[in-house]
Motif scaffolding. Structure first.
Motif, PDB file in Angstrom:
ATOM      1  N   ASN A 180       3.914   5.443  -9.017  1.00  0.00           N
ATOM      2  CA  ASN A 180       4.898   5.698 -10.040  1.00  0.00           C
ATOM      3  C   ASN A 180       4.860   4.751 -11.426  1.00  0.00           C
ATOM      4  N   LYS A 181       4.695   3.533 -11.381  1.00  0.00           N
ATOM      5  CA  LYS A 181       4.437   2.936 -12.296  1.00  0.00           C
ATOM      6  C   LYS A 181       3.289   3.280 -13.165  1.00  0.00           C
ATOM      7  N   LYS A 182       1.815   3.744 -12.655  1.00  0.00           N
ATOM      8  CA  LYS A 182       1.074   4.288 -13.382  1.00  0.00           C
ATOM      9  C   LYS A 182       1.158   5.564 -14.000  1.00  0.00           C
ATOM     10  N   ASN A 183       1.989   6.336 -13.339  1.00  0.00           N
ATOM     11  CA  ASN A 183       2.288   7.791 -14.322  1.00  0.00           C
ATOM     12  C   ASN A 183       3.568   7.366 -15.110  1.00  0.00           C
TER      13      ASN A 183
ATOM     14  N   LEU B 255       1.649  15.478  -6.493  1.00  0.00           N
ATOM     15  CA  LEU B 255       2.016  15.870  -4.996  1.00  0.00           C
ATOM     16  C   LEU B 255       3.254  15.908  -4.820  1.00  0.00           C
ATOM     17  N   GLY B 256       4.218  15.598  -5.785  1.00  0.00           N
ATOM     18  CA  GLY B 256       5.575  15.360  -5.695  1.00  0.00           C
ATOM     19  C   GLY B 256       6.290  14.485  -4.733  1.00  0.00           C
ATOM     20  N   ASP B 257       7.312  14.400  -4.420  1.00  0.00           N
ATOM     21  CA  ASP B 257       8.015  13.473  -3.739  1.00  0.00           C
ATOM     22  C   ASP B 257       7.644  13.789  -2.435  1.00  0.00           C
ATOM     23  N   THR B 258       6.765  13.568  -1.599  1.00  0.00           N
ATOM     24  CA  THR B 258       6.499  14.119  -0.056  1.00  0.00           C
ATOM     25  C   THR B 258       6.984  13.270   0.922  1.00  0.00           C
ATOM     26  N   TRP B 259       7.607  12.098   0.725  1.00  0.00           N
ATOM     27  CA  TRP B 259       7.720  11.189   1.780  1.00  0.00           C
ATOM     28  C   TRP B 259       8.658  11.574   2.445  1.00  0.00           C
ATOM     29  N   ASN B 260       9.796  12.597   1.918  1.00  0.00           N
ATOM     30  CA  ASN B 260      10.616  13.187   2.840  1.00  0.00           C
ATOM     31  C   ASN B 260      10.197  14.207   3.649  1.00  0.00           C
ATOM     32  N   VAL B 261       9.245  14.886   3.530  1.00  0.00           N
ATOM     33  CA  VAL B 261       8.428  15.680   4.224  1.00  0.00           C
ATOM     34  C   VAL B 261       7.986  15.001   5.559  1.00  0.00           C
TER      35      VAL B 261
ATOM     36  N   SER C  44      -5.255   9.015  -9.702  1.00  0.00           N
ATOM     37  CA  SER C  44      -5.837  10.301  -8.909  1.00  0.00           C
ATOM     38  C   SER C  44      -6.147   9.457  -7.447  1.00  0.00           C
ATOM     39  N   GLN C  45      -6.810   8.380  -7.525  1.00  0.00           N
ATOM     40  CA  GLN C  45      -6.969   7.624  -6.357  1.00  0.00           C
ATOM     41  C   GLN C  45      -5.818   7.257  -5.414  1.00  0.00           C
ATOM     42  N   LEU C  46      -4.802   6.730  -6.259  1.00  0.00           N
ATOM     43  CA  LEU C  46      -3.356   6.454  -5.736  1.00  0.00           C
ATOM     44  C   LEU C  46      -2.921   7.652  -5.018  1.00  0.00           C
ATOM     45  N   ALA C  47      -2.936   8.918  -5.621  1.00  0.00           N
ATOM     46  CA  ALA C  47      -2.441   9.959  -4.957  1.00  0.00           C
ATOM     47  C   ALA C  47      -3.189  10.466  -3.835  1.00  0.00           C
ATOM     48  N   GLU C  48      -4.385  10.160  -4.051  1.00  0.00           N
ATOM     49  CA  GLU C  48      -5.122  10.407  -2.695  1.00  0.00           C
ATOM     50  C   GLU C  48      -4.805   9.562  -1.537  1.00  0.00           C
ATOM     51  N   GLU C  49      -4.650   8.331  -1.813  1.00  0.00           N
ATOM     52  CA  GLU C  49      -4.312   7.389  -0.691  1.00  0.00           C
ATOM     53  C   GLU C  49      -2.852   7.787  -0.182  1.00  0.00           C
ATOM     54  N   LYS C  50      -2.047   8.020  -1.157  1.00  0.00           N
ATOM     55  CA  LYS C  50      -0.513   8.507  -0.654  1.00  0.00           C
ATOM     56  C   LYS C  50      -0.745   9.790   0.215  1.00  0.00           C
TER      57      LYS C  50
END
Length: 187
Positions: free
Chosen positions: A67-70, A88-94, A20-26
């Protein structure tokens, strides 16, 4: 970014972060990149790219760690056969290549699922109209010049190309927000 990380109580070391912290950081990095790109545009020169490289590198590392932790199973070491779906899905492309305004992005974040679905419908209608217009221009250009349209050839249609790109980015953002909010919402 360091201040926001400290306020949220996240460690700097990715290995010490929970999923969850990784998702927040992302998400924090994505917002930072979106704000930068809205203000200054995508980095184009070598100096701009060198300046932004640490942030993009950090983003890639966070994404890999998430991704590794998931993908890691309950015992901590075994991999699950299917990739776990992060919230959060793959929002990099966003954010990459996106010139959509930060204000409209923040406006979208505050919408309910129903409002997001309506926004998605409106955006898809606009995208469809723009795509048809751009394809008609490209066909006419091909007939006239015997080749496909290059970026330099866009000329008077450049604002429409830019709007089309922004619409696509907003659609990806809305899709991600729908996944985050509802998970099973149909788009």
């Amino acid at each position: 970014m360091d201040e926001k990380r400290k306020l949220a109580g996240r460690p700097h070391d990715l290995k010490l972060m929970t999923p969850s912290q990784l998702a927040e950081e992302k998400l924090c990095i994505q917002k930072l990149l979106l704000h930068f790109e809205e203000t200054y545009g995508r980095p184009k020169t070598k100096d701009q790219k060198d300046t932004m490289r640490p942030i993009y590198d950090r983003y890639r590392k966070v994404k890999l760690a998430l991704n590794k932790k998931n993908e890691t199973g309950p015992s901590g070491g075994e991999r699950t056969p299917t990739r776990a779906n992060n919230n959060l899905g793959d929002t990099w492309n966003v954010t990459m290549g996106n010139t959509a305004s930060v204000a409209s992005g923040m406006e979208l974040i505050n919408l309910t699922s129903e409002e997001l679905l309506q926004k998605m419908s409106d955006l898809q209608d606009t995208k469809r109209i723009l795509r048809k217009s751009l394809r008609d221009y490209e066909k006419a250009f091909l007939n006239r010049h015997g080749r496909k349209v290059l970026k330099e050839d866009r000329g008077p249609k450049e604002p429409e190309y830019n709007e089309y790109k922004q619409i696509k980015a907003k659609i990806r953002l809305v899709e991600t927000l729908l996944k985050k909010n509802g998970g099973s919402q149909t788009i």
